[in-house]
Scaffold this active site. Structure first.
Site, short mmCIF file in Angstrom:
data_model
loop_
_atom_site.label_atom_id
_atom_site.label_comp_id
_atom_site.label_asym_id
_atom_site.label_seq_id
_atom_site.Cartn_x
_atom_site.Cartn_y
_atom_site.Cartn_z
N THR A 39 -16.89 19.00 11.09
CA THR A 39 -17.13 20.24 12.26
C THR A 39 -15.76 20.41 12.64
O THR A 39 -15.48 21.69 12.83
CB THR A 39 -18.37 20.23 13.02
N HIS A 42 -13.83 21.96 10.38
CA HIS A 42 -13.97 23.47 10.28
C HIS A 42 -13.31 24.30 11.20
O HIS A 42 -13.10 25.39 11.15
CB HIS A 42 -15.49 23.44 10.11
ZN ZN Z 1 -19.78 16.13 14.58
#
Ligand code: ZN
Ligand code: ZN
Length: 330
Positions: A39, A42
Site C-alpha cells: 500500500t 501505491h
Molecule cells: Zn499495509
C-alpha cells in the site's frame, strides 16, 4: 525528528520535521518498528489516495513517550496502533462495519504515520502489549488484524480444507491462522519457491507452483479459498477450486479498474459465496493478543530491517524475489 515524508506523488524523502506535542486524549508514540507494505508503494505513486504532504507508515507500534491531558495510558507502555480512525457514532460504526465509516482516516495515509521517530496517536487507536515483546513483531499486528478479518468472514470450521492463493505476508499469515483454526488441509499456491518453502515450515500441508502445475486441476473441492494475490487470474482460479457451497474470501487488491467475466449460473447452482474482506474492523485487539501469545512464526517472514534512511530505496525498487516483509526501525 526524522520522518519519511511524501510531499507530492513520486516525491518521497527523509526529512527533519517538528516533533509533535500530544493534545487531549492523545499520546506521542516513539516508533520501535513500522512495516513497509505494498500500500505504501501505491500511495507513493499516487495509485492509492492519500494526503500530501504526509508521513507514511500504517503498520507500527512503539513505546509511549509522552501523554496528553486525559489520556488513559502511561509513559513507557509498549503499544500497538490501529491506524484506521473511525467516528464510532455513524450507523456503520454502531453496527460494527467500521471499515465503511464515512469519516474514516488512517495514520500513514491521510494523517502522519509511523515511518518517523515519533507519531501522534489518539487514545482510541492504542492497544497495549507486553513490554518485552520483540519490537519487530509490532509491525505484524496490523496486517494480522486484516488477515483475522478474513478468517472471521470465512467462518472456518475445524477439519475444513483451505486453499490460499498468494504467498505474500497476508497469505503466509492466513496459512498460520488456518492451522490454528484446525484446517485439515492447507494448500498454498505461489510462484516463488522461497515462499513455498516458508509455507511448508509454518503449516501448509501442500504447496503448488502455478507456473508448472495447473491450479484448476491440482486442487479441487476446497471448503474455503483465500484469494491473497490480488490478480484477476487468481480470482478466477479461486472460484474453480472451491467446492459447491464453499466460500471464496477475497483479501487481495487488484487494480481498481480490473474486470473479468463471471458465470452467474455456476455461482447459483454451486451456491458459491464470494466475500470481500476490507481492513481490520474490530480485529486489532485479537491480533495484538495473538502476536503476544507467540503462537505465530513471524521471524521467518522478516526479509530485511532498515532504519528510516533505508526506506526510500526499498520503496523505489520492486520487492526482491523471495522477500516477504520489510521493516523500518527508526
Ligand atoms: Zn499495509
Ligand atoms: Zn463512523
Amino acid at each position: 525528528m526524522k520522518a519519511v515524508v511524501l510531499s507530492t506523488v513520486d516525491n518521497l524523502a527523509l526529512a527533519d520535521v517538528k516533533k509533535p506535542k500530544p493534545g487531549s486524549k492523545e499520546c506521542l508514540v516513539k516508533v520501535l518498528a513500522c512495516g513497509i507494505c505494498g500500500t505504501d508503494r501505491h500511495i507513493y505513486h499516487g495509485e492509492y489516495p492519500s494526503a500530501k504532504p504526509v508521513i507514511l507508515g500504517h503498520e507500527f507500534g512503539g513505546v509511549i513517550e509522552e501523554v496528553g491531558p486525559g489520556s488513559k495510558f502511561q509513559v513507557g507502555q509498549v503499544v500497538s496502533v490501529d491506524p484506521n480512525i473511525v467516528c464510532g457514532k455513524c450507523l456503520d460504526c454502531k453496527e460494527g462495519r467500521t471499515a465503511f465509516c464515512p469519516d474514516l482516516t488512517a495514520l500513514g495515509v491521510n494523517i502522519n504515520g509511523g515511518l518517523a521517530e515519533y507519531v501522534l496517536t489518539p487514545d482510541s487507536q492504542i492497544y497495549p502489549v507486553r513490554n518485552d515483546l520483540n519490537p519487530l513483531h509490532l509491525a505484524f499486528i496490523e496486517p494480522l488484524a486484516c488477515s483475522i478479518r478474513g478468517l472471521d468472514l470465512a467462518n472456518l470450521k475445524g477439519g475444513e480444507k483451505v486453499a490460499i492463493l498468494g504467498g505474500g505476508v497476508i497469505g503466509l499469515l492466513v496459512v498460520q491462522l488456518a492451522k490454528l483454526a484446525g484446517a485439515s488441509e492447507i494448500v498454498l499456491v505461489t510462484r516463488q519457491k522461497f515462499r513455498r518453502d516458508v509455507a511448508l515450515k509454518i503449516g501448509a500441508t501442500r504447496v503448488i507452483d502455478p507456473i508448472n502445475e495447473n491450479v484448476d486441476t491440482a486442487i479441487t473441492n476446497m471448503d474455503v479459498t483465500f484469494e491473497c494475490a490480488g490478480s484477476v487470474e487468481t480470482f478466477k482460479q479461486s472460484q474453480k477450486i472451491t467446492r459447491r457451497g464453499g466460500s471464496v474470501i477475497v483479501l487481495g487488491l487488484t487494480a481498481s479498474d480490473a474486470t473479468l467475466e463471471v458465470n452467474p449460473f455456476n455461482i447459483v447452482v454451486n451456491e458459491l459465496r464470494i466475500q470481500g474482506s476490507f481492513l481490520n474492523p474490530l480485529t486489532q485487539a485479537r491480533a495484538a493478543e495473538l502476536v503476544e501469545s507467540g503462537k505465530l512464526n513471524l521471524d521467518i517472514l522478516i526479509s530485511k530491517v532498515v532504519d528510516l534512511s533505508g526506506v526510500k530505496a526499498i520503496l523505489d525498487a520492486p520487492p526482491a524475489e523471495g522477500d516477504i516483509k520489510y521493516i523500518a526501525c527508526p
